[in-house]
Design an enzyme around this catalytic site. Sequence first.
Site, PDB file in Angstrom:
ATOM      1  N   CYS A   2       0.851  -1.185   0.000  1.00 14.06           N
ATOM      2  CA  CYS A   2       0.000   0.000   0.000  1.00 14.06           C
ATOM      3  C   CYS A   2       0.890   1.239   0.000  1.00 14.06           C
ATOM      4  O   CYS A   2       2.010   1.210   0.474  1.00 14.06           O
ATOM      5  CB  CYS A   2      -0.935   0.105   1.193  1.00 14.06           C
ATOM      6  N   ARG A  27       3.124   0.072  -5.355  1.00 11.43           N
ATOM      7  CA  ARG A  27       3.036  -0.546  -4.031  1.00 11.43           C
ATOM      8  C   ARG A  27       1.739  -1.327  -3.827  1.00 11.43           C
ATOM      9  O   ARG A  27       1.556  -1.994  -2.805  1.00 11.43           O
ATOM     10  CB  ARG A  27       3.132   0.521  -2.943  1.00 11.43           C
ATOM     11  N   TRP A  72      -3.029  -2.625  -1.488  1.00  9.27           N
ATOM     12  CA  TRP A  72      -2.764  -4.038  -1.795  1.00  9.27           C
ATOM     13  C   TRP A  72      -3.397  -4.796  -0.634  1.00  9.27           C
ATOM     14  O   TRP A  72      -2.914  -4.735   0.496  1.00  9.27           O
ATOM     15  CB  TRP A  72      -1.258  -4.287  -1.859  1.00  9.27           C
ATOM     16  N   ASN A  98      -0.845   2.074   5.962  1.00  6.59           N
ATOM     17  CA  ASN A  98      -0.072   1.026   5.291  1.00  6.59           C
ATOM     18  C   ASN A  98       0.516   0.147   6.376  1.00  6.59           C
ATOM     19  O   ASN A  98       1.264   0.630   7.226  1.00  6.59           O
ATOM     20  CB  ASN A  98       1.052   1.661   4.457  1.00  6.59           C
ATOM     21  N   GLY A  99       0.186  -1.134   6.356  1.00  7.15           N
ATOM     22  CA  GLY A  99       0.722  -2.051   7.359  1.00  7.15           C
ATOM     23  C   GLY A  99      -0.332  -3.063   7.755  1.00  7.15           C
ATOM     24  O   GLY A  99      -1.369  -3.189   7.095  1.00  7.15           O
ATOM     25  N   GLU A 477      15.656 -17.449 -11.433  1.00  7.09           N
ATOM     26  CA  GLU A 477      15.235 -16.065 -11.671  1.00  7.09           C
ATOM     27  C   GLU A 477      14.460 -15.957 -12.991  1.00  7.09           C
ATOM     28  O   GLU A 477      13.445 -15.251 -13.082  1.00  7.09           O
ATOM     29  CB  GLU A 477      16.468 -15.149 -11.674  1.00  7.09           C
ATOM     30  N   LYS A 481      10.619 -14.565 -13.441  1.00  7.45           N
ATOM     31  CA  LYS A 481      10.236 -13.461 -14.337  1.00  7.45           C
ATOM     32  C   LYS A 481       9.067 -13.890 -15.200  1.00  7.45           C
ATOM     33  O   LYS A 481       8.083 -13.173 -15.352  1.00  7.45           O
ATOM     34  CB  LYS A 481      11.390 -13.069 -15.265  1.00  7.45           C
ATOM     35  N   GLU A 484       5.705 -14.488 -13.055  1.00  4.59           N
ATOM     36  CA  GLU A 484       5.063 -13.379 -12.347  1.00  4.59           C
ATOM     37  C   GLU A 484       4.383 -12.391 -13.289  1.00  4.59           C
ATOM     38  O   GLU A 484       3.454 -11.717 -12.890  1.00  4.59           O
ATOM     39  CB  GLU A 484       6.028 -12.667 -11.397  1.00  4.59           C
ATOM     40  N   HIS A 500      14.720 -37.041 -11.307  1.00  7.27           N
ATOM     41  CA  HIS A 500      14.366 -37.635 -10.016  1.00  7.27           C
ATOM     42  C   HIS A 500      12.892 -37.402  -9.666  1.00  7.27           C
ATOM     43  O   HIS A 500      12.524 -37.480  -8.494  1.00  7.27           O
ATOM     44  CB  HIS A 500      15.291 -37.095  -8.924  1.00  7.27           C
ATOM     45  N   LYS A 595       5.203  -4.021  -5.490  1.00  2.34           N
ATOM     46  CA  LYS A 595       6.663  -4.015  -5.578  1.00  2.34           C
ATOM     47  C   LYS A 595       7.341  -4.092  -4.215  1.00  2.34           C
ATOM     48  O   LYS A 595       8.342  -4.759  -4.058  1.00  2.34           O
ATOM     49  CB  LYS A 595       7.130  -2.751  -6.302  1.00  2.34           C
TER      50      LYS A 595
HETATM   51  C1  F6R Z   1      10.276 -10.204  -8.391  1.00  2.00           C
HETATM   52  C2  F6R Z   1      10.553  -9.289  -7.303  1.00  2.00           C
HETATM   53  C3  F6R Z   1      10.422  -9.814  -5.922  1.00  2.00           C
HETATM   54  C4  F6R Z   1      11.383  -9.093  -4.975  1.00  2.00           C
HETATM   55  C5  F6R Z   1      11.115  -9.504  -3.521  1.00  2.00           C
HETATM   56  C6  F6R Z   1      12.112  -8.869  -2.582  1.00  2.00           C
HETATM   57  O1  F6R Z   1      10.491  -9.606  -9.641  1.00  2.00           O
HETATM   58  O2  F6R Z   1      10.836  -8.143  -7.507  1.00  2.00           O
HETATM   59  O3  F6R Z   1      10.603 -11.194  -5.855  1.00  2.00           O
HETATM   60  O4  F6R Z   1      12.690  -9.403  -5.329  1.00  2.00           O
HETATM   61  O5  F6R Z   1       9.823  -9.120  -3.165  1.00  2.00           O
HETATM   62  O6  F6R Z   1      12.061  -7.480  -2.658  1.00  2.00           O
HETATM   63  P1  F6R Z   1      13.270  -6.591  -2.218  1.00  2.00           P
HETATM   64  O7  F6R Z   1      14.410  -6.861  -3.127  1.00  2.00           O
HETATM   65  O8  F6R Z   1      12.764  -5.183  -2.337  1.00  2.00           O
HETATM   66  O9  F6R Z   1      13.602  -6.970  -0.805  1.00  2.00           O
END
Ligand code: F6R
Length: 600
Positions: A2, A27, A72, A98-99, A477, A481, A484, A500, A595
């Site tokens: 949020c 956010r 969020w 927010n929280g 990774e 990508k 998500e 396995h 994010k």
């Molecule tokens: C995926 C992504 C998330 C963040 C994770 C940690 O693309 O961005 O998996 O890497 O939420 O976030 P940070 O790096 O801000 O601690």
Amino acid sequence: MCGIVGVIGNPKATNILIHGLERLEYRGYDSAGIYVQGEKSYLVKSVGRIAQLKALLTPEVQGMIGIGHTRWATHGKPSEENAHPHTADHGRFVLVHNGVIENYQEIKDHYLADDTFYGDTDTEIAVHLIAKMTLESGSTEEGLRQALKIIKGSYAFALIDQEDPDTIYVAKNKSPLLLGVGAGYNMVCSDAMAMINETNQFVEIHDMEMVLVHADRYEIKNLAGEIIRRLPFTAEIDAADLEKGTYPFYMLKEIDEQPTVMRRIASEYFAGEEVEVAPEILEAMKESDRIYIVACGTSWHAGWVGKFLFENLCDLPVEVLLSSEVGYRLPLLSQKPFFIFPSQSGETADTRQVLVETKRLGIPSLTLTNVPGSTLAREATFSLPLLAGPEIAVASTKAYTAQIAVLACLAKAAGEALGKAAAQDFDLKHQLGLVANGMEEIFTEKDLLEQQAYNYLTDRRNAFYIGRGPDYYVSMEAALKLKEISYIQAEGFAAGELKHGTIALIEEGTPVFGVITDAVTASHTRGNLQEVESRGAHTYVISMKGLEKAEDNLVLPRIDPLLTPLLSVVPAQLIAYYATIQRHLDVDKPRNLAKSVTVE
Ligand code: F6R
């Protein structure tokens, strides 16, 4: 997650709030709302994005004071009732939050048994509690203070009391919150980006502090009511960095920025040819007998590459841990541990929980973050910047490669401090320049990658990335990508482990992307690709010059074996991007995500 904003003393309050919310939309984006007060007061809320909220605003929604929120959902589904701001006492008290309030049910049962609630959020309970405490104590400031003594959990609160339109009451614990100082007006925001068009002067608010924000001044107090003096700092954000420019999506812009970020790290972390990391950090690392890298998601994936780098350059054992798994139960630690927390946002609650625990145990820690003033940067013993510039797309790209490059600088510096020849002989600065050039070479293949994304992923429900060692780390990774943003179920798998059990999932046409940049394991991964191909998989090979075969789908420029993840991830980022565009989805704001993950 949020995002919250607030402004006081500016007749353009509505515009400032809306623009701030647009900047904070990363956010959370399932609902939004604002409250603005002038001669009249207006509360406007909407499900969906800020654009939907904006469409509901009529010209008379104007005032000198206001607060806003983009959500969020944590408690209660995304709906207008659950969207913030929330109110109490017939609209007198208006709150954005927010929280997560952990004891909301207890508060409801114990203090608010007779109250009526319209939604299901913990925030509505908080504003009712503040209202009750204010009515009992006769002062909003005191009412908020009393409520804060009862509330357990994380919060960044901005509260307006309709009867006192000269103040925004603010409080913070664990969730990010800054005060923005304007010329004759003041603001609050979850992130400096939200208000950077108004000011570059911000004041930190610490946990368990309250602030009374007026148009021309602010008073920071602790919960005992004592005044705390704190001066503003200048936020080094270039407003132009926050725009998409001619790009259709931030993600593509951020992928394209990676060569610049590599060159910036090569220039900022080196003085001439010498790698430069603060001696106190190196001293603490030298004294440690084991490094623990603790992070979430993409940052955790970068941590695995960090392990590879530290073990090769420093001869130090490294453990890579998921923050959410160890926050409340640390594994058995070595005698002299050193913790590293890579975090793009510097606000991730799961990671912070581990940091809190290491601080309690007196263990030295280092945060690697893209947001220098963030909570994790402030609270760790040391911090180093990622220098990637603002990353807006929810899917992390340039922060991942920046984390690896900074981990490489740190590993080289620590290895040199430990007298390790492998570190001394590693010409990292030159290699980072080659990485930047290599990334640009990969960008010339965008059309091919777009076509391949189409050929391999159209109408597919699932896919695999496989590799060994560093190629396995990148596979994790790459799969994240893809899943998500395109919602294709993707798994990053250790190539040798498929047989396995997981190989049972391979059927006619299943896309399997093999990453082959590691000479030691290349032939074995090729063998694993053959195994899946003979079971119907549609295989795709990303290899590296020197290890390539004529039939490989993409051959990467050659780079030092320690840094191959910096190149091999790039085609995977682009394949994920194009597959998402082909599905007509919002690349920058995938469903259910946000994010900055500030809830545990
Ligand atoms: C995926 C992504 C998330 C963040 C994770 C940690 O693309 O961005 O998996 O890497 O939420 O976030 P940070 O790096 O801000 O601690």
